[in-house]
Design a protein around this motif. Structure first.
Motif, PDB file in Angstrom:
ATOM      1  N   PHE A 422       0.815  -1.215   0.000  1.00 16.62           N
ATOM      2  CA  PHE A 422       0.000   0.000   0.000  1.00 16.62           C
ATOM      3  C   PHE A 422       0.850   1.268   0.000  1.00 16.62           C
ATOM      4  O   PHE A 422       0.327   2.355  -0.259  1.00 16.62           O
ATOM      5  CB  PHE A 422      -0.998  -0.065   1.153  1.00 16.62           C
ATOM      6  CG  PHE A 422      -1.911  -1.242   0.999  1.00 16.62           C
ATOM      7  CD1 PHE A 422      -2.960  -1.196   0.107  1.00 16.62           C
ATOM      8  CD2 PHE A 422      -1.661  -2.427   1.672  1.00 16.62           C
ATOM      9  CE1 PHE A 422      -3.774  -2.292  -0.090  1.00 16.62           C
ATOM     10  CE2 PHE A 422      -2.468  -3.531   1.488  1.00 16.62           C
ATOM     11  CZ  PHE A 422      -3.529  -3.480   0.601  1.00 16.62           C
ATOM     12  N   ASN A 423       2.147   1.140   0.248  1.00 10.20           N
ATOM     13  CA  ASN A 423       3.055   2.239  -0.065  1.00 10.20           C
ATOM     14  C   ASN A 423       3.220   2.341  -1.576  1.00 10.20           C
ATOM     15  O   ASN A 423       3.276   3.440  -2.142  1.00 10.20           O
ATOM     16  CB  ASN A 423       4.416   2.022   0.597  1.00 10.20           C
ATOM     17  CG  ASN A 423       4.332   2.025   2.102  1.00 10.20           C
ATOM     18  OD1 ASN A 423       4.150   0.983   2.708  1.00 10.20           O
ATOM     19  ND2 ASN A 423       4.459   3.192   2.730  1.00 10.20           N
ATOM     20  N   ALA A 424       3.300   1.183  -2.223  1.00  9.51           N
ATOM     21  CA  ALA A 424       3.427   1.168  -3.683  1.00  9.51           C
ATOM     22  C   ALA A 424       2.171   1.713  -4.352  1.00  9.51           C
ATOM     23  O   ALA A 424       2.246   2.497  -5.305  1.00  9.51           O
ATOM     24  CB  ALA A 424       3.713  -0.248  -4.166  1.00  9.51           C
ATOM     25  N   SER A 425       1.005   1.323  -3.862  1.00  8.45           N
ATOM     26  CA  SER A 425      -0.250   1.760  -4.482  1.00  8.45           C
ATOM     27  C   SER A 425      -0.680   3.150  -4.034  1.00  8.45           C
ATOM     28  O   SER A 425      -1.480   3.799  -4.704  1.00  8.45           O
ATOM     29  CB  SER A 425      -1.366   0.767  -4.159  1.00  8.45           C
ATOM     30  OG  SER A 425      -1.732   0.849  -2.787  1.00  8.45           O
ATOM     31  N   GLY A 426      -0.176   3.594  -2.878  1.00  3.09           N
ATOM     32  CA  GLY A 426      -0.573   4.893  -2.330  1.00  3.09           C
ATOM     33  C   GLY A 426      -1.891   4.878  -1.601  1.00  3.09           C
ATOM     34  O   GLY A 426      -2.349   5.914  -1.107  1.00  3.09           O
ATOM     35  N   GLN A 427      -2.526   3.716  -1.482  1.00  5.18           N
ATOM     36  CA  GLN A 427      -3.847   3.629  -0.862  1.00  5.18           C
ATOM     37  C   GLN A 427      -3.745   3.704   0.665  1.00  5.18           C
ATOM     38  O   GLN A 427      -2.746   3.309   1.247  1.00  5.18           O
ATOM     39  CB  GLN A 427      -4.506   2.305  -1.283  1.00  5.18           C
ATOM     40  CG  GLN A 427      -4.799   2.247  -2.775  1.00  5.18           C
ATOM     41  CD  GLN A 427      -4.972   0.823  -3.285  1.00  5.18           C
ATOM     42  OE1 GLN A 427      -4.343  -0.102  -2.799  1.00  5.18           O
ATOM     43  NE2 GLN A 427      -5.815   0.654  -4.293  1.00  5.18           N
ATOM     44  N   VAL A 445      -4.180  -6.390  12.827  1.00  3.30           N
ATOM     45  CA  VAL A 445      -5.018  -6.651  11.660  1.00  3.30           C
ATOM     46  C   VAL A 445      -4.975  -5.417  10.763  1.00  3.30           C
ATOM     47  O   VAL A 445      -5.066  -4.286  11.233  1.00  3.30           O
ATOM     48  CB  VAL A 445      -6.463  -6.980  12.075  1.00  3.30           C
ATOM     49  CG1 VAL A 445      -7.355  -7.143  10.845  1.00  3.30           C
ATOM     50  CG2 VAL A 445      -6.496  -8.249  12.924  1.00  3.30           C
ATOM     51  N   HIS A 446      -4.832  -5.646   9.471  1.00  3.75           N
ATOM     52  CA  HIS A 446      -4.571  -4.597   8.484  1.00  3.75           C
ATOM     53  C   HIS A 446      -5.801  -4.407   7.612  1.00  3.75           C
ATOM     54  O   HIS A 446      -6.337  -5.370   7.059  1.00  3.75           O
ATOM     55  CB  HIS A 446      -3.369  -5.028   7.633  1.00  3.75           C
ATOM     56  CG  HIS A 446      -2.752  -3.954   6.822  1.00  3.75           C
ATOM     57  ND1 HIS A 446      -3.077  -3.738   5.507  1.00  3.75           N
ATOM     58  CD2 HIS A 446      -1.795  -3.035   7.124  1.00  3.75           C
ATOM     59  CE1 HIS A 446      -2.336  -2.732   5.031  1.00  3.75           C
ATOM     60  NE2 HIS A 446      -1.556  -2.292   5.999  1.00  3.75           N
ATOM     61  N   LEU A 447      -6.263  -3.170   7.500  1.00  5.48           N
ATOM     62  CA  LEU A 447      -7.415  -2.843   6.660  1.00  5.48           C
ATOM     63  C   LEU A 447      -6.991  -1.785   5.655  1.00  5.48           C
ATOM     64  O   LEU A 447      -6.341  -0.789   6.020  1.00  5.48           O
ATOM     65  CB  LEU A 447      -8.581  -2.325   7.495  1.00  5.48           C
ATOM     66  CG  LEU A 447      -9.132  -3.265   8.571  1.00  5.48           C
ATOM     67  CD1 LEU A 447      -8.442  -3.008   9.910  1.00  5.48           C
ATOM     68  CD2 LEU A 447     -10.641  -3.084   8.721  1.00  5.48           C
ATOM     69  N   ALA A 448      -7.350  -2.004   4.397  1.00  5.21           N
ATOM     70  CA  ALA A 448      -6.975  -1.056   3.339  1.00  5.21           C
ATOM     71  C   ALA A 448      -8.196  -0.742   2.490  1.00  5.21           C
ATOM     72  O   ALA A 448      -9.074  -1.581   2.286  1.00  5.21           O
ATOM     73  CB  ALA A 448      -5.873  -1.634   2.470  1.00  5.21           C
ATOM     74  N   MET A 449      -8.228   0.493   1.976  1.00  5.06           N
ATOM     75  CA  MET A 449      -9.348   0.959   1.151  1.00  5.06           C
ATOM     76  C   MET A 449      -8.820   1.632  -0.115  1.00  5.06           C
ATOM     77  O   MET A 449      -7.609   1.886  -0.235  1.00  5.06           O
ATOM     78  CB  MET A 449     -10.239   1.910   1.948  1.00  5.06           C
ATOM     79  CG  MET A 449     -11.206   1.212   2.878  1.00  5.06           C
ATOM     80  SD  MET A 449     -12.453   2.369   3.508  1.00  5.06           S
ATOM     81  CE  MET A 449     -13.589   1.230   4.287  1.00  5.06           C
ATOM     82  N   PRO A 450      -9.696   1.957  -1.063  1.00  5.46           N
ATOM     83  CA  PRO A 450      -9.247   2.602  -2.303  1.00  5.46           C
ATOM     84  C   PRO A 450      -8.591   3.960  -2.057  1.00  5.46           C
ATOM     85  O   PRO A 450      -8.786   4.603  -1.017  1.00  5.46           O
ATOM     86  CB  PRO A 450     -10.545   2.751  -3.104  1.00  5.46           C
ATOM     87  CG  PRO A 450     -11.431   1.666  -2.606  1.00  5.46           C
ATOM     88  CD  PRO A 450     -11.116   1.577  -1.129  1.00  5.46           C
ATOM     89  N   PHE A 451      -7.839   4.401  -3.030  1.00  5.63           N
ATOM     90  CA  PHE A 451      -7.118   5.663  -2.992  1.00  5.63           C
ATOM     91  C   PHE A 451      -8.064   6.809  -2.633  1.00  5.63           C
ATOM     92  O   PHE A 451      -9.124   6.974  -3.234  1.00  5.63           O
ATOM     93  CB  PHE A 451      -6.488   5.918  -4.362  1.00  5.63           C
ATOM     94  CG  PHE A 451      -5.390   6.940  -4.374  1.00  5.63           C
ATOM     95  CD1 PHE A 451      -4.091   6.574  -4.068  1.00  5.63           C
ATOM     96  CD2 PHE A 451      -5.650   8.263  -4.700  1.00  5.63           C
ATOM     97  CE1 PHE A 451      -3.065   7.512  -4.085  1.00  5.63           C
ATOM     98  CE2 PHE A 451      -4.637   9.204  -4.717  1.00  5.63           C
ATOM     99  CZ  PHE A 451      -3.337   8.824  -4.407  1.00  5.63           C
ATOM    100  N   GLY A 452      -7.679   7.573  -1.626  1.00  7.04           N
ATOM    101  CA  GLY A 452      -8.458   8.741  -1.232  1.00  7.04           C
ATOM    102  C   GLY A 452      -9.550   8.491  -0.222  1.00  7.04           C
ATOM    103  O   GLY A 452     -10.151   9.447   0.286  1.00  7.04           O
TER     104      GLY A 452
END
Length: 482
Positions: A422-427, A445-452
């Motif tokens: 998510f450093n690579a994707s910027g998300q 636990v890791h949660l990620a969402m779309p850019f912005g």
């Protein structure tokens, strides 16, 4: 007074200062007493500048959301004239900056009382904090046989141990989220360019690095992000505008979300049973909160391994640039660098300009693939790390084969296969302290969402914190340390 200090997060302490119940000097006394009592066992706090902190209090602190709260800067970045730095390196010991970074200026305007720095691996390389400049490893307060993580490992240890309620960190491949997972804390990585990087740098590691914070409470993270939110003038990237603030997002219930659960790596390989269990438990929690939870459908061509090779080349070149800028043409004393850093320099020598641009292109292409994956769900849930905190010495920065250290068998990528994605994707992504294993070690636990979608991620995290609060477990450690 120590009880008051330890029973409150940064937001709570600021409220006590504002009401006149406690003074900034008294809080600083508590923080320094905690450093004296606990830091020798952890090796987390360095570069103490009590005089700078006292003078800031005497001069009159700005009226901000954290007026009077003791604070620590990472010994990497957050450039400030009043706070020399080692950048985690004996080569750069006691370096003095000629300017104050925009990030530091915003932290100071928030009323924080900075009084020292926290340890980092050399130039931020690695998921552990064991740089030679500090004379020994930084240890995890939950169990000092284990690492507190990296590269913001000193910040993680200091916050988990109650030395400060919150501390500055930075994250180029997971360096806020890895110590958050290892130390049972909140670690939020915002969308690329959400926070200022200047004036010393236009970008870090090809735009993959960003600052952040280690905290015990989500509300502290939200208020700290609001205090420094917004790129500085001339920034090479610009994030999507936010509709409100991070603090407002805390009070905004999330809509029903499509949750993709991934209790394995993004390449489909198994992780440690403790980490898989943490994700499965979180899936059940999210389902109970009304969200639609399904197993992730991983595309065959996601290419995480190829991305990590590109990431490693970019970081090697960034490391070489940092070393070269310090040397200024003078010969290098290789003994002043850790083995991994020497390996990064050797790796960078094999990367041509065309190779570097190819690596940047691979990172950008990977970001597009991740963006596509997150059109199929609203949030991706994984472990933060593929295993519980590593033992001290397991990833000691001695291996001079930089690619092997990062991507080889038993290497960093095997241990931390999620965060750099998510450093690579910027998300935006966050590590939450939702699980402790049988050995009483934290498992994030890791949660990620779309850019912005920073606000949506903060809203979901707040809903999770309310349903599965972690404060009492954190306080058990603080009380145990005395």
């Amino acid at each position: 007074m120590q009880d008051i200090y330890l029973e409150n997060d940064a937001t709570g302490l600021a409220a006590l200062v504002a009401s006149g119940e406690v003074s900034p000097d008294a809080l600083l006394d508590c923080a320094l007493e905690r450093v004296a009592a606990i830091n020798p066992a952890l090796n987390a706090v360095v570069m103490l500048r009590e005089g700078v902190a006292r003078e800031a209090i005497r001069a009159g602190l700005p009226g901000g959301p954290f007026t009077g709260v003791p604070f620590l800067l990472k010994d990497l970045g957050a450039e400030a004239i009043a706070f020399p730095t080692n950048n985690g390196s004996a080569l750069m010991r006691d370096s003095v900056h000629r300017y104050d970074s925009e990030l530091y200026l915003r932290l100071r305007a928030a009323g924080l009382v900075s009084f020292g720095r926290t340890t980092s691996p050399e130039l931020g390389i690695g998921p552990v904090t064991e740089a030679q400049v500090y004379g020994g490893p930084t240890r995890n307060p939950w169990n000092t046989d284990y690492t507190s993580g990296g590269s913001s490992g000193g910040a993680g240890a200091a916050v988990a141990a109650g030395i400060v309620p919150a501390a500055h960190g930075s994250d180029g491949g997971g360096s806020v989220r890895i110590p958050a997972s290892s130390c049972g804390l909140v670690g939020f990585k915002p969308t690329r360019a959400r926070l200022p990087e200047g004036p010393g740098a236009g970008e870090g590691w090809g735009g993959m690095a960003i600052d952040g914070f280690l905290t015990r409470s989500l509300r502290d993270t939200a208020a700290l992000l609001d205090a420094v939110n917004g790129p500085d003038l001339g920034a090479p990237y610009f994030p999507p505008p936010m509709r409100g603030t991070f603090v407002q997002a805390l009070a905004t219930p999330p809509r029903k979300l499509r949750v993709a659960l991934c209790p394995m790596t993004l390449s489909g390989t198994p992780v440690h049973a403790d980490c898989a269990e943490a994700v499965e438990k979180t899936g059940l929690l999210l389902e109970s909160l009304g969200h639609a939870v399904e197993p992730v459908k991983l595309p065959a061509d996601l290419g995480v391994e190829e991305m990590m090779v590109a990431w490693t080349r970019i970081v090697a070149c960034g490391t070489a640039l940092s070393v070269r800028s310090v040397l200024g043409g003078t010969p290098l004393d290789r003994d002043l660098l850790d083995g991994v850093t020497r390996g990064a320099l050797a790796c960078a020598e094999q990367v041509s300009g065309a190779d570097y641009l190819q690596a940047i292109g691979e990172i950008h292409a990977f970001g597009r693939r991740m963006a596509h994956l997150l059109t199929q769900c609203d949030v991706l849930v994984t472990p933060t790390l593929a295993a519980p905190p590593a033992r001290v010495g397991q990833h000691k920065p001695e291996n001079e084969d930089f690619m092997d250290y990062r991507t080889g068998p038993g290497g960093v990528f095997e241990y931390s296969p999620f965060t750099a994605v998510f450093n690579a994707s910027g998300q935006p992504a966050v590590s939450l302290p939702l699980h402790w294993n049988a050995a009483e070690l934290p498992v994030g636990v890791h949660l990620a969402m779309p850019f912005g979608e920073d606000e949506a991620l903060m809203s979901l995290a707040a809903q999770i914190e309310a349903a599965a609060p972690w404060w009492d477990t954190q306080q058990q450690l603080v009380a145990r340390l005395g």
